[in-house]
Design an enzyme around this catalytic site. Structure first.
Site: not given
Ligand code: OSB
Ligand code: MG
Length: 378
Positions: A140, A166, A168, A193, A218, A243, A267, A295
């Site tokens: 990530s 992934k 952000k 995400d 995400e 998520d 998670k 995570g």
């Protein structure tokens, strides 16, 4: 017949502050350190460990580190200390009248699972019903200063063998950046995400993503919303992955039934622990929806728990459980949790299979609290 019970004798809480090796920028801000409450439960001559994943500010979900510590010390731990439990479900039932506080309750639940598996002398993944000894992992990446810097970092991580990148994103740092990564990594599994940074009215951005062949998007919309996610999913080709809007198996069922997404990020701590995480996994299996292990920038104890949980059969997509050395100069455990060729091996040994590096724990500790059962419970 094997008949075991576990009496929780005492609890120790270390409040840790760990400096991150990288600056982690997301749509809700920048993180450079993690404040991690580390819980140890003692019983039957054994110790079980868990980390809290809540953050100092309630930006991802409502829970905060200080709120969780107060809830644990003033309320939740008193319900379990000095009590004898026949299994983890009985322990969870004791805390179930308390609403919310899932990450705080997960600390007790997860530490209890570690104790329980150690009592059975079994690795946690076996007791949970796992089916593999290593799990596929990706990374990530936080928001970087420029699209080129992002593309360079993504290429570097992909070259290490990680199975998906992934990224952000937030408004203004989205399509152009992903295009830059995609140019350098054609065909490679890429995801984004948003951590709820967009609204349904931003549909133009998501339609542009459709051309970039993302594996999924995400949590594009609000943390507490399923309906708008369903409306968005109906209008774009790329799968949505939920998520923060899924905190339980019931919410997972509603999300998948509504078509709010086709993939779930699970998670363990967000949903309240291993039992609920397994239920979320089972709901996803029933819908044919793939899941992966998320995570929260965990140190070794939390990371080990996540790796064990991700051995269940439905975790078919690479998760965020990348090498601990990406995050920390020195972890809080003695074992190195390092990915090889994009796979993380499950730690060996009973329970979570890792041991505390007591020197490192001491070095990171801001405060330590020890608690035993109230007199009336003894
Ligand atoms: O949304 O998945 C998220 C970290 C903190 C809060 C929310 C998220 C994340 C991550 C980090 O993406 C994943 C990791 O542990 O590397
Ligand atoms: Mg996320």
């Amino acid at each position: 017949m094997l008949c075991l019970t576990m009496r929780i004798e005492a609890a120790e809480l270390h409040l840790l502050e760990l400096p991150l090796k990288f600056r982690f920028e997301t749509s809700f801000g920048v993180q450079t350190t993690r404040h991690i409450p580390l819980l140890t439960l003692f019983g039957e001559g054994l110790a079980g460990y868990a980390e809290g994943v809540m953050e100092q500010l309630p930006l991802y979900r409502e829970e905060t580190t200080s709120g969780a510590v107060a809830f644990l010390l003033d309320t939740a731990l008193d319900q379990v200390l000095g009590h004898n439990f026949p299994n983890p479900q009985a322990m969870v039932d004791t805390l179930s009248p308390f609403r919310g506080n899932r990450m705080a309750k997960a600390m007790i639940e997860m530490a209890f699972w570690d104790l329980w598996a150690k009592h059975l002398n079994q690795p946690l993944w076996t007791v949970l019903g796992g089916v593999r000894e290593r799990i596929p992992v990706g990374v990530s990446l936080g928001i970087q200063p420029s699209p080129q810097a992002t593309a360079d970092l993504a290429a570097k991580e992909a070259a290490k063998g990680y199975k998906r990148i992934k990224l952000k994103i937030k408004p203004g740092h989205d399509v152009e950046t992903v295009r830059a990564i995609r140019a350098g990594l054609p065909g490679f599994p890429l995801t984004v995400d948003a951590n709820s940074a967009y609204a349904l009215s931003d549909i133009r951005v998501f339609k542009e993503f459709d051309a970039l062949e993302l594996d999924y998007i995400e949590q594009p919309l609000a943390y507490d919303d399923l309906l708008d996610h369903a409306a968005l999913q109906a209008r774009i080709q790329t799968s949505i992955c939920l998520d923060e809007s899924v905190q339980s198996a019931k919410q997972a069922r509603k999300g998948l039934q509504l078509g709010a997404g086709r993939v779930l990020n699970i998670k363990v701590a967000r949903v309240g622990g291993h039992l609920e995480a397994r239920k979320v996994h089972d709901v996803a299996q029933a819908f044919g929806a793939p899941v992966w292990m998320g995570g929260m920038l965990e140190a070794g104890v939390g990371r080990a728990h996540n790796i064990h949980a991700a051995t269940l059969p439905g975790y078919s997509k690479p998760g965020d459980t990348s090498s601990a050395s990406r995050y920390w100069r020195r972890d809080i455990i003695n074992e190195a949790l390092e990915a090889q060729d994009g796979f993380m091996s499950v730690p060996k040994g009973p329970g979570i299979g890792v041991t505390l590096d007591t020197e490192a724990v001491k070095q990171y500790t801001l405060k330590r609290i020890y608690k035993t059962a109230d007199v009336q419970h003894r």
